[in-house]
Each structure stands twice: as C-alpha cells, then as structure tokens.
Design an enzyme around this catalytic site. Structure first.
Site, PDB file in Angstrom:
ATOM      1  N   ALA A   1       0.845  -1.197   0.000  1.00  0.00           N
ATOM      2  CA  ALA A   1       0.000   0.000   0.000  1.00  0.00           C
ATOM      3  C   ALA A   1       0.872   1.236   0.000  1.00  0.00           C
ATOM      4  O   ALA A   1       1.955   1.238   0.583  1.00  0.00           O
ATOM      5  CB  ALA A   1      -0.883   0.021   1.234  1.00  0.00           C
ATOM      6  N   ASP A   2       0.375   2.248  -0.664  1.00  0.00           N
ATOM      7  CA  ASP A   2       1.034   3.555  -0.588  1.00  0.00           C
ATOM      8  C   ASP A   2       0.319   4.459   0.397  1.00  0.00           C
ATOM      9  O   ASP A   2       0.925   5.341   0.985  1.00  0.00           O
ATOM     10  CB  ASP A   2       1.094   4.195  -1.977  1.00  0.00           C
ATOM     11  CG  ASP A   2       2.108   3.438  -2.825  1.00  0.00           C
ATOM     12  OD1 ASP A   2       1.747   2.403  -3.402  1.00  0.00           O
ATOM     13  OD2 ASP A   2       3.282   3.864  -2.853  1.00  0.00           O
ATOM     14  N   ARG A   3      -0.981   4.247   0.551  1.00  0.00           N
ATOM     15  CA  ARG A   3      -1.732   4.988   1.577  1.00  0.00           C
ATOM     16  C   ARG A   3      -3.040   4.251   1.846  1.00  0.00           C
ATOM     17  O   ARG A   3      -3.790   3.947   0.921  1.00  0.00           O
ATOM     18  CB  ARG A   3      -2.026   6.412   1.094  1.00  0.00           C
ATOM     19  CG  ARG A   3      -2.503   7.347   2.158  1.00  0.00           C
ATOM     20  CD  ARG A   3      -2.837   8.737   1.623  1.00  0.00           C
ATOM     21  NE  ARG A   3      -1.705   9.512   1.155  1.00  0.00           N
ATOM     22  CZ  ARG A   3      -1.376  10.729   1.600  1.00  0.00           C
ATOM     23  NH1 ARG A   3      -2.065  11.289   2.571  1.00  0.00           N
ATOM     24  NH2 ARG A   3      -0.365  11.393   1.059  1.00  0.00           N
TER      25      ARG A   3
ATOM     26  N   ALA B   1      -4.788   2.987  -1.512  1.00  0.00           N
ATOM     27  CA  ALA B   1      -4.104   3.369  -2.756  1.00  0.00           C
ATOM     28  C   ALA B   1      -2.861   2.507  -2.897  1.00  0.00           C
ATOM     29  O   ALA B   1      -2.063   2.387  -1.963  1.00  0.00           O
ATOM     30  CB  ALA B   1      -3.709   4.838  -2.715  1.00  0.00           C
TER      31      ALA B   1
END
Ligand code: MRU
Length: 354
Positions: free
Chosen positions: A245-247, A255
């Site tokens: 995950a990036d966020r 995201a």
C-alpha cells in the site's frame, strides 16, 4: 546475502539505483536533501516505506555537515526541508507521516530548555537512524502475521499459491518487505508452493524488481503480464492475493500501484481472498476515505517507451496515473505489524486522527 536498497554507514547514504535494475546493480550517493528529493522523484528509489526512509536519511546526512546558531534556526531548517521532501511524490503517505512526527519532535526539543543545541541535533539524527531498524522489524512482524492469516484459511499442512503485484520487497523497504515479506515468511515455513508476480505496467516493477528479488532468494515464482490475472485465477487455483500500500485511508480504502484495483475486483469474482500488507506508517487516519487520496500522474514517456526504446505510436496521447484506490469492501484484511485488521475495524481500534 539479502538485497540492500539502502546503505547507511558512517553518515554516508547510498541507494541502489532501481532504474538500472535488473541489468546493473549500481549504488549512487545521496549527499543531502536536494539529492534525496531527486532520487525519490525520479524513482531511483521507490516504494512507500523506502521513500520515507531515504528522504529522512538524506536530511540526517545534511544535518551532520551543517552548523546552526540556535535551536530555533535548526527547527526552521528541518521543517522547511521535510516539507520539501514531502513534495517529491504525493501518493505514498509514509514520508508525510515521518515529516509530521519529526517536525513535532523538533518543536518539542526547541522548546525544552534542558536540551542544548548539539543534543537536539544528535537526538534528531538518531531518531531518523532508528527508522531503518524499525522498518525491518515491522516487516518481519507483518510477514509473520500475514503468513499465519493465510495459512489459517487452508486445511492441514497444504501449501499455498500467492499472487502479488508491483514490488514490495527489500527494494521497496528497509529490508524483507511487506507483501513480499509475507511471501518470504511462507517460503521460510515451507508452506509456499508458488508465487505469481505481475509485470506491473507501465514501469515494470514486477518484472524488473520483484522477479529479481524472487530469483535472488530462490523462491518458486512465475511472471505473468497484468492482463493474465483473470485467467490465472481461473486456471491456477490461487489461494490469496497479497499487495502493498502507498496509503490506507481510515475506512480501509487503499491506494496502491495502478492495476491493484482490477486485481481486487477479479479476486472478488473468483472468491480469492485479497490482502493488503502495510506498516502503520502507510495508514493515514487523517483521511476518511480513498476519495481524498491524491493520485500521482507520471510522464507519458513511462508508457510510450521501455527504457529508451519507443513502443507506442508517435502522436498518441497517454493517461498515466501511477496508483489506483481499491475500495475497502474488496479487502479481506490489512496485515500490519500490530496484527491483521478488517478494514472496517481500523477506525474503531485506532480512532480517526483529525
Ligand atoms: C512496500 S511498497 C508498497 C507500494 O509502495 C508498492 O506496491 C508500490 O505501489 C510502489 O509504487 P512505486 O511507484 O514503485 O513507488
């Protein structure tokens, strides 16, 4: 020997240039914040946790060589530089969370009259250095929780077949990896039959980086192109999907690398459990849902060319969002260093951070 994307010794920072992999393994020196911003923005280092660690270490290197007249000057300097580093790439939250924590520390230390200027600088640098060690420990915990979760879904001692997307391994973190950490742990436990990794167009993090790590670690693995995921799920009896995950928003919307969302939709259709593996430094409790996540759009060149070789017709326009948002409803669990949470339980357990 495990792969090392980040080398930090005696105040010198070097990163493995991921634009050159797998053809060449070349380290480049990061001499300060300006270099830090550039290597992140150009994706010579990438992956949400690695971005934060390299950004903060670039500040530590710079601070080491700088002299300050007062604690106030030091505080202003770090705040400005951290905010600059946050602007290097917008979607991954790890750098922003690290910057907010370090700015809070700088404020606290500058107000504390018992702390001298030199001690403030030293404390600041050692706090940054500790991030490197913590990230590896967190990834090992993620690996263990994730492996146990996936194995709890299968009967007896049977082995599992995992699909992953993008690169979430030693190259994207301080070491071991998040989703790839779960895969490494399953392999250590001798319960991994096979892992499939997607090519991950347009930047090919899967074909260039994940495949490189899997071959390096001798993990049984097969590369597929992104459009083969539905066929893979139909024909190869996939046990679970694990991605990074990036966020992650407070409601669990996540995201991650472009293409993740369509894999989650396909997983739902085929009844395959879809997991996100991420440290708490990737969870943004300040935003309620994925609608508030800024998606980075990258240059056309990354789609039209492979390396320097043009593959797309000249004159065509491109849309190149680097990430997409997978709705929480498609996610079976978020695997963190504190355990595995259902997306809807994050707010209840940890509260929204306003
Ligand atoms: C542990 S890294 C998780 C994610 O950051 C990863 O899957 C990803 O999307 C990386 O994107 P990138 O654009 O290569 O930085």
């Amino acid at each position: 020997m495990s792969l090392r994307a980040i080398k930090y010794e005696n105040n010198s920072l070097e990163i493995l240039d991921q634009l050159l992999l797998p053809a060449q393994s070349k380290y480049i020196q990061v001499k300060g914040v300006e270099d830090g911003w550039k290597v992140i923005n150009k994706m010579q280092v990438r992956g949400a946790p690695a971005i934060a660690i390299v950004g903060c270490l670039s500040l530590a290197v710079e601070l080491h060589n700088e002299n300050f007249e007062s604690k106030k000057q030091l505080r202003q300097d770090v705040e400005g530089k951290l905010n600059y580093l946050v602007s290097s790439r917008p979607t991954a939250v790890n750098m922003k969370i690290a910057a907010d924590e370090l700015i809070m520390l700088a404020n606290k230390l500058s107000e504390d009259e018992t702390v001298e200027l030199q001690d403030m600088k030293t404390l600041f640098i050692t706090t940054i250095e500790a991030m490197l060690v913590k990230d590896i420990a967190d990834n090992r915990a993620i690996g263990d929780f994730g492996a146990r979760e996936i194995l709890s879904q299968v009967t007896g001692d049977s082995q599992v077949r995992i699909l992953t997307h993008c690169n979430t391994g030693s190259l994207a973190t301080a070491g071991y990896g998040t989703a790839l950490g779960v895969i490494r742990r399953l392999h250590e436990l001798k319960r991994l039959e096979h892992v499939y990794c997607t090519e991950t167009r347009p930047y090919n993090q899967g074909a260039r980086l994940t495949a490189y790590e899997l071959v390096h670690d001798k993990i049984p693995a097969t590369l597929i192109v992104d459009s083969m995921v539905a066929a893979l799920m139909k024909h190869r009896n996939i046990s679970a999907v694990v991605v990074g995950a990036d966020r992650v928003a407070a409601n669990g919307d996540t995201a991650n690398k472009i293409g993740t969302y369509q894999i989650a939709v396909l997983a739902k259709y085929h009844g395959v459990s879809f997991y996100v593996a991420a440290p708490f430094t990737s969870i943004d409790m300040k935003i309620l849902s994925g609608d508030h996540i800024i998606i980075e759009e990258r240059p056309d060149h990354e789609m039209t060319h492979v390396g320097e070789h043009r593959i797309a017709a000249k004159g065509i326009t491109c849309w190149n969002p680097a990430f997409d948002v997978t709705p929480a409803s498609l996610i079976a669990g978020i695997i963190t260093e504190k355990g595995v949470f259902r997306p809807q339980d994050l707010i209840q357990q940890f509260g929204q951070d306003t």
